[in-house]
Scaffold this active site. Structure first.
Site, short mmCIF file in Angstrom:
data_model
loop_
_atom_site.label_atom_id
_atom_site.label_comp_id
_atom_site.label_asym_id
_atom_site.label_seq_id
_atom_site.Cartn_x
_atom_site.Cartn_y
_atom_site.Cartn_z
N ASN A 23 0.80 -1.23 0.00
CA ASN A 23 0.00 0.00 0.00
C ASN A 23 0.83 1.28 0.00
OD1 ASN A 23 0.98 -0.02 2.59
ND2 ASN A 23 -1.00 -0.22 3.61
N ASP A 25 3.11 2.48 2.08
CA ASP A 25 3.48 3.18 3.31
C ASP A 25 4.90 2.85 3.77
OD1 ASP A 25 3.24 0.59 4.29
OD2 ASP A 25 1.76 1.06 5.83
N ASP A 29 3.53 -5.96 4.47
CA ASP A 29 2.23 -6.29 5.05
C ASP A 29 1.75 -7.65 4.54
OD1 ASP A 29 1.19 -5.64 2.41
OD2 ASP A 29 1.29 -3.55 3.03
N ASP A 98 4.49 -16.62 14.86
CA ASP A 98 5.55 -16.36 15.84
C ASP A 98 4.87 -15.86 17.11
OD1 ASP A 98 7.91 -15.66 17.18
OD2 ASP A 98 8.86 -15.00 15.33
N ASP A 199 8.97 -17.77 20.77
CA ASP A 199 10.08 -16.87 21.08
C ASP A 199 10.61 -17.14 22.49
OD1 ASP A 199 11.58 -14.38 20.25
OD2 ASP A 199 10.64 -13.64 22.08
N GLU A 241 12.47 -21.24 20.36
CA GLU A 241 13.75 -20.55 20.39
C GLU A 241 14.35 -20.76 21.78
OE1 GLU A 241 15.60 -16.12 19.58
OE2 GLU A 241 13.72 -16.32 20.70
N HIS A 315 15.98 -13.42 11.58
CA HIS A 315 15.77 -11.98 11.76
C HIS A 315 16.69 -11.36 12.81
CE1 HIS A 315 13.50 -14.02 14.84
NE2 HIS A 315 13.48 -12.91 15.53
N ASP A 316 17.32 -12.19 13.64
CA ASP A 316 18.22 -11.71 14.70
C ASP A 316 19.69 -11.85 14.34
OD1 ASP A 316 16.31 -10.87 16.55
OD2 ASP A 316 16.15 -12.83 17.50
#
Length: 539
Positions: A23, A25, A29, A98, A199, A241, A315-316
C-alpha cells in the site's frame, strides 16, 4: 519412513515488515506476502514462518505484543490473515505464527490492569518485587541493556523485564496466565494455523530471586502442559527458540513421543565467533574445527531420539554470506556452499528471506539503523569509552538490521519493495542482487535452493540417514556422509577461498551421482575450488 510432514519440509522465514509492501506506506504487510505466494511456491517452501504480526507498539519490532488475537494495522487485519492462510493453503503452503509467550508489551491490557493496584486480578500476571526507589533488587541485566527491573512508584514495586523496559515478563507460575495462553493458541489453531515458533521459550520458567532467567526447574513441566492442552490437538510443527539449549535438553524438547515440541532453535554454532566470556559484539575469528565439532555433535546426539532445526540466518542474525563467507569475489559460490552444507544434514531447514538470493550485510551510518539493540549498544559502548570505529565494526558484523533490510525483488525503485519510503533503507546492492535477476539465471543461488528442496522430498536419506563426519582435522574442508541402508549421501565443502586437495578415504573411489554443486561444472575429483561444495549420491 517419517509420518511427520515437517521432517521432509523446508520452512521459509518472512520478516513481514521488510518482505513486500502493498500500500505504499514503506512497511511490508500481509497483502504483500499474498502477492508473492507464487514466488514462494516456485522456490518450493512448505511453510512460511512469519515474524510477529500481532498488535504491537513496535518497541522491539513486534516482539512486544499488545493483543495476541488481532493483527497490527501496519500489516493489515484479521481478514487479511484469514486470506493468507486460505490462499497459501491452496498452494500447499502452511502458515507458522511467531508467538511471544515470555512477555507482553507494557501496553497490553493485562499489564495496564496489573499496574493499577497490587489487588488487581491481573497484577499477578507479571513478576513483581517490593522495593525502594533507586535500589534495584539484584544485579540482573536486561538483554537490551540496563537493569532488568523497572520501578513503578504508584505501587512501590519493581517489575521484571528480561528484554526492553516495555516488555514486562509474564508470570508463568500463575495458572491463569498459562490458561490464557492456551486458549489463545487454540483460537489460532481453529483459524487453520500450521504451527508456531515460540520466542525465547526457555525463559518462561524464570526465577529472578534465584538469578535464573532461562532453563528454570519447571520449564519442561510448563511446555508439556502447553503441548498437551494445545499442540497435540492438531497436526502442527512447533519450534522453540532456546538460546540455552544443549543436546541433552534438546532431547526433551524434541522427543519423538510428542510431549513437548517438534524441535528447537539452538545457537551453539552461531555463538562461536565471539570472544570467550564476552558478548556477541566482542568479535573473534570463527574456529572452523569447532564449528564442525558442534554441528556434528548435534547431528549425532539427536539421531533417532529428537529432531534438529537447520539454519544459518534469521531476523536476529547477520547474513551468513557476509559473516563467514565471501560476499564479494565469491558471493555466489560461498552462498551455495552454505546451502549445500546445511541442507544435507538431518533436520528441518529454514531459509530466511533473501538467503536464496545471497543477500548481504549492510554498512549504514548509525542514524540509519532502527534496531533497539543496535542503538542501545552504540550509546552504551561509546559512553563507556569504546572507539566509535570498533563499535561500528561490531554493528556491521553482527547487527540485527543486517537481516531486516527490505527484500530485494528487482532493480527498480526501492528494490520493488515499496512505492513509498521504506521504514529502513534498502541495501544499495539491490540493483545487482535481486529476485528478478535470480529467476532469469538458471545457475543462480535461487535455483540451487529449489533443487535442494526437491532433493529432500525425493530421497529418504535426507530425513533418515545416519550422520558421519569425515576429515575432522582438515583445516579447510567440511565433509560428511548420511547413510540409510545402502544409500549414501556424500557432502564435501571447501569453507574458504583457497584451492585445496580433497583427501577422501578410498571407500569413496566409486561411482557417484552429483546431485548439487556450488559451481556450474563438476571440476576435478580430488580438488576443491574456492567455496566449492558438492553433494553426491552413492548406491
Amino acid at each position: 519412513m517419517n509420518s511427520k510432514w515437517w521432517k521432509q519440509a523446508v520452512i521459509y522465514q518472512i520478516y513481514p515488515k521488510s518482505f513486500q509492501d502493498s500500500n505504499g506506506d514503506g512497511i511490508g504487510d500481509l497483502q504483500g506476502i499474498i502477492s508473492r505466494l507464487d514466488y514462494l511456491k516456485k522456490l518450493g517452501a512448505d511453510a512460511l514462518w512469519l515474524s510477529p504480526v500481532c498488535c504491537s507498539p513496535q518497541d522491539d519490532n513486534g516482539y512486544d505484543i499488545s493483543d495476541y488475537q488481532d493483527i497490527d494495522p501496519m500489516f493489515g487485519n484479521l481478514e487479511d490473515m484469514d486470506e493468507l492462510i486460505e490462499k497459501a493453503g491452496k498452494q500447499g503452503i502452511r502458515i507458522i505464527m511467531d508467538l511471544v509467550l515470555n512477555h507482553t508489551s507494557d501496553e497490553h491490557p493485562w499489564f495496564k490492569e496489573a499496574k493499577k493496584s497490587k489487588d488487581n486480578p491481573y497484577h499477578d500476571y507479571y513478576v513483581w518485587k517490593d522495593g525502594v526507589a533507586g535500589v534495584v533488587p539484584n544485579g540482573l541485566r536486561a538483554c537490551f541493556g540496563g537493569p532488568a527491573w523497572e520501578w513503578v512508584p504508584e505501587l512501590g514495586q519493581y517489575y521484571f523485564h528480561q528484554f526492553s523496559v516495555k516488555q514486562p515478563d509474564l508470570n508463568w507460575e500463575n495458572p491463569k496466565v498459562r490458561r490464557e495462553i492456551q486458549d489463545m493458541i487454540l483460537w489460532w489453531m481453529e483459524k487453520g494455523i500450521g504451527g508456531f515458533r515460540l520466542d525465547v521459550i526457555d525463559c518462561v520458567a524464570k526465577d529472578p530471586d534465584r538469578l535464573i532467567t532461562a532453563d528454570g526447574p519447571k520449564l519442561h513441566t510448563y511446555i508439556q502442559e502447553l503441548s498437551r492442552e494445545t499442540f497435540q490437538k492438531g497436526d502442527l510443527v512447533t519450534v522453540g527458540e532456546a538460546w540455552s539449549a544443549n543436546p541433552e535438553s534438546a532431547l526433551l524438547y524434541s522427543n519423538p513421543d510428542g510431549r513437548e515440541l517438534s524441535m528447537v532453535f539452538q545457537f551453539e554454532h552461531i555463538c562461536l565467533d565471539q570472544k570467550k566470556g564476552g558478548e556477541k559484539w566482542d568479535l573473534a575469528p570463527l574456529p572452523f574445527p569447532e564449528l564442525k565439532r558442534v554441528l556434528s555433535a548435534w547431528q549425532e546426539a539427536l539421531f533417532c531420539k529428537g529432531w534438529n532445526s537447520l539454519f544459518w540466518n534469521n531476523h536476529d542474525l547477520p547474513r551468513i554470506v557476509s559473516r563467514w563467507g565471501n560476499d564479494k569475489e565469491y558471493r555466489v559460490e560461498s552462498a551455495k556452499m552454505f546451502a549445500i552444507l546445511l541442507h544435507g544434514m538431518q533436520g528441518t531447514p529454514y531459509i530466511y528471506q533473501g538467503e536464496e538470493l545471497g543477500m548481504t550485510n549492510v554498512r549504514y551510518h548509525i542514524e540509519d539503523y532502527r534496531d533497539i539493540e543496535i542503538l542501545n549498544l552504540y550509546r552504551e559502548r561509546t559512553e563507556a569509552g569504546y572507539k566509535k570505529s570498533d563499535v561500528m565494526e561490531s554493528i556491521y558484523t553482527k547487527g540485527r538490521d543486517n537481516a531486516r533490510t527490505p527484500m530485494q525483488w528487482n532493480q527498480g525503485k526501492e528494490a520493488g519493495f515499496t512505492e513509498g519510503t521504506p521504514w529502513i533503507k534498502v541495501n544499495p546492492n539491490y540493483t545487482k542482487i535481486n529476485a528478478e535477476a535470480a529467476l532469469a539465471d538458471d545457475t543462480s543461488i535461487f535455483y540451487l535452493y529449489q533443487k535442494l528442496i526437491e532433493l529432500r522430498k525425493t530421497y529418504d536419506v535426507f530425513a533418515d540417514g545416519k550422520y558421519r563426519l569425515l576429515l575432522p582435522e582438515d583445516p579447510d574442508i567440511f565433509a560428511y556422509t548420511r547413510t540409510l541402508e545402502k544409500t549414501v549421501l556424500l557432502v564435501v565443502c571447501n569453507f574458504y577461498s583457497n584451492k585445496v586437495l580433497l583427501p577422501l578415504p578410498k571407500e569413496f573411489d566409486c561411482e557417484k551421482k552429483l546431485l548439487a554443486s556450488s559451481y556450474t561444472d563438476e571440476g576435478l575429483p580430488n580438488e576443491l575450488r574456492p567455496y566449492e561444495a558438492r553433494m553426491y549420491l552413492i548406491g
